[in-house]
Write an enzyme that holds these catalytic residues in place. Sequence first.
Site, PDB file in Angstrom:
ATOM      1  N   ASP A 169       0.868  -1.194   0.000  1.00 29.41           N
ATOM      2  CA  ASP A 169       0.000   0.000   0.000  1.00 29.41           C
ATOM      3  C   ASP A 169       0.901   1.239   0.000  1.00 29.41           C
ATOM      4  OD1 ASP A 169      -2.362   1.539   0.064  1.00 29.41           O
ATOM      5  OD2 ASP A 169      -2.411   1.579   2.240  1.00 29.41           O
ATOM      6  N   SER A 170       0.250   2.403  -0.101  1.00 33.78           N
ATOM      7  CA  SER A 170       1.005   3.660  -0.016  1.00 33.78           C
ATOM      8  C   SER A 170       1.309   4.005   1.438  1.00 33.78           C
ATOM      9  CB  SER A 170       0.161   4.788  -0.593  1.00 33.78           C
ATOM     10  OG  SER A 170      -1.054   4.866   0.148  1.00 33.78           O
TER      11      SER A 170
ATOM     12  N   TYR B  88      -1.191   8.333  -2.568  1.00 37.03           N
ATOM     13  CA  TYR B  88      -1.385   7.844  -3.930  1.00 37.03           C
ATOM     14  C   TYR B  88      -2.632   8.466  -4.581  1.00 37.03           C
ATOM     15  CZ  TYR B  88       2.205   4.229  -4.574  1.00 37.03           C
ATOM     16  OH  TYR B  88       3.377   3.556  -4.791  1.00 37.03           O
TER      17      TYR B  88
ATOM     18  N   CYS C 278      -4.436  -1.675  -2.072  1.00 35.26           N
ATOM     19  CA  CYS C 278      -4.649  -0.250  -2.316  1.00 35.26           C
ATOM     20  C   CYS C 278      -5.573  -0.119  -3.526  1.00 35.26           C
ATOM     21  CB  CYS C 278      -3.294   0.401  -2.617  1.00 35.26           C
ATOM     22  SG  CYS C 278      -3.412   2.117  -3.129  1.00 35.26           S
ATOM     23  N   ASN C 279      -6.732   0.475  -3.311  1.00 34.01           N
ATOM     24  CA  ASN C 279      -7.687   0.647  -4.414  1.00 34.01           C
ATOM     25  C   ASN C 279      -7.126   1.576  -5.488  1.00 34.01           C
ATOM     26  OD1 ASN C 279     -10.689  -0.329  -3.367  1.00 34.01           O
ATOM     27  ND2 ASN C 279      -9.345   0.278  -1.712  1.00 34.01           N
ATOM     28  N   THR C 280      -6.477   2.649  -5.034  1.00 36.46           N
ATOM     29  CA  THR C 280      -5.967   3.660  -5.962  1.00 36.46           C
ATOM     30  C   THR C 280      -4.964   3.046  -6.934  1.00 36.46           C
ATOM     31  OG1 THR C 280      -6.185   5.199  -4.116  1.00 36.46           O
ATOM     32  CG2 THR C 280      -4.983   5.985  -6.035  1.00 36.46           C
TER      33      THR C 280
ATOM     34  N   GLU D 252      -4.106   7.360   9.077  1.00 37.65           N
ATOM     35  CA  GLU D 252      -2.680   7.310   9.416  1.00 37.65           C
ATOM     36  C   GLU D 252      -2.478   7.824  10.848  1.00 37.65           C
ATOM     37  OE1 GLU D 252       0.230   6.483   7.563  1.00 37.65           O
ATOM     38  OE2 GLU D 252      -0.904   5.791   5.827  1.00 37.65           O
TER      39      GLU D 252
ATOM     40  N   CYS E  70     -11.273   2.678  -0.039  1.00 34.16           N
ATOM     41  CA  CYS E  70      -9.850   2.923   0.218  1.00 34.16           C
ATOM     42  C   CYS E  70      -9.512   2.071   1.430  1.00 34.16           C
ATOM     43  CB  CYS E  70      -9.623   4.406   0.525  1.00 34.16           C
ATOM     44  SG  CYS E  70      -7.979   4.750   1.210  1.00 34.16           S
ATOM     45  N   THR E  71      -8.391   1.366   1.357  1.00 36.94           N
ATOM     46  CA  THR E  71      -8.072   0.411   2.436  1.00 36.94           C
ATOM     47  C   THR E  71      -7.744   1.101   3.761  1.00 36.94           C
ATOM     48  OG1 THR E  71      -5.800   0.327   1.611  1.00 36.94           O
ATOM     49  CG2 THR E  71      -7.316  -1.415   0.886  1.00 36.94           C
ATOM     50  N   HIS E  72      -7.496   2.404   3.716  1.00 41.59           N
ATOM     51  CA  HIS E  72      -7.287   3.132   4.976  1.00 41.59           C
ATOM     52  C   HIS E  72      -8.580   3.228   5.791  1.00 41.59           C
ATOM     53  CE1 HIS E  72      -3.420   4.482   3.360  1.00 41.59           C
ATOM     54  NE2 HIS E  72      -3.134   5.001   4.543  1.00 41.59           N
TER      55      HIS E  72
HETATM   56  N1  DGL Z   1      -4.933   2.984   0.779  1.00 43.07           N
HETATM   57  C1  DGL Z   1      -5.070   3.492  -0.505  1.00 43.07           C
HETATM   58  C2  DGL Z   1      -6.305   3.036  -1.240  1.00 43.07           C
HETATM   59  O1  DGL Z   1      -6.853   2.003  -0.941  1.00 43.07           O
HETATM   60  C3  DGL Z   1      -4.554   4.835  -0.925  1.00 43.07           C
HETATM   61  C4  DGL Z   1      -4.384   5.973   0.019  1.00 43.07           C
HETATM   62  C5  DGL Z   1      -3.563   7.114  -0.580  1.00 43.07           C
HETATM   63  O2  DGL Z   1      -2.327   7.004  -0.547  1.00 43.07           O
HETATM   64  O3  DGL Z   1      -4.144   8.090  -1.095  1.00 43.07           O
HETATM   65  O4  DGL Z   1      -6.756   3.669  -2.151  1.00 43.07           O
END
Ligand code: DGL
Length: 263
Positions: free
Chosen positions: A11-12, A43, A75-77, A152, A183-185
Site C-alpha cells: 500500500d502507499s 497515492y 490499495c484501491n488507488t 494514518e 480505500c483500504t485506509h
Molecule cells: N490505501 C489506498 C487506497 O486504498 C490509498 C491511500 C492514498 O495514498 O491516497 O486507495
Amino acid sequence: MSQTANVLIFDSGVGGLSVYKEIVAKLPQLNYTYIFDNEAYPYGELDHDTLIRRVEAIITRLVAQHQIDIVVIACNTASTIVLPTLRANLTIPVVGVVPAIKPASNLANKALGLIATPATITREYTHDLVRSFSQSKPVEMLGSTRLVDMAEEKLRGNAIDISELSEVLKPVAHHIDVAVLGCTHFPLIKEEIQSVLGEEVILIDSGEAIARRVQGLLGIEEKTAELGKREIFATAPPWEEGALNKALNELGFSPVQYFPLTI
Ligand code: DGL
C-alpha cells in the site's frame, strides 16, 4: 502450496494493514512482508505514470528478494490501474483490491455512497464498476485525502476529531443507506465513520473477500497454530516512527525497515 507461503502486501501507507488483518486472521501461519510507499504518499494525488512505475519497481524487487508466492495490492488507488502491468510481468498470482460496488449495490435501497481517494473516484475502472453493477441506484461519490490522513493519525494513537470527520463526510451523509469504503485506509476508522453516518448506514469494504481470495489461490484450507514471520518496509522514514512501531508491534511486526527506491 506449502503451509508457509510468503505473502507480499503493498500500500502507499498503513491502509493495507486493514487487509493484512483479514488475511492473517485466516492464515496466521504464513510469512508476511508488508511494504508501503510512503515516499510517494498519498497515492490518491499521484499521477498515473509515476504510480505505475513505482509500484512495478517495488513489487518486482521484493518478489525476487523475498521469494514471494503471492502479491496483494492492498490499495484501491493502485489496483484500479496497475494490475494488468503487474500480472503481465509476474508469474505468481497478484490480487488487487477494488471498491466493493457490486455487493454494496445489492444491499442499497436508496442510494450508494462511494468514499475513496480523489484518484479512485475519477478512474475509468471505478466508473465501469458503477455502470456494470449499480445502474438502478444513484451513486454519490466522495474523494478525500483528509480521511486517508486521519487513518494514518489514528494508527499512531491520535484521536479522530469527530466534528472534522462530519464536515468531510457531509456531502454523502443523509443521502445514502450503504457506503462503500473504497480505500483500504478507511476500515481503520470505520467506527468513527459509522458514528457520523449513523447505525442505519451499512458500511462495506473488500478486506474479507480479499482474504478468501488469497486463501483460495494458495489452496490452504485451515489455519495452524504456528505464526509465520512478519516484516515491514517503507520507502521513506515514516513520521511518528515510534508510535507507528508500537502499533505495528501489536500486529506482530518487527520495527519498520528502510527500503529506498531508486528508479
Ligand atoms: N490505501 C489506498 C487506497 O486504498 C490509498 C491511500 C492514498 O495514498 O491516497 O486507495
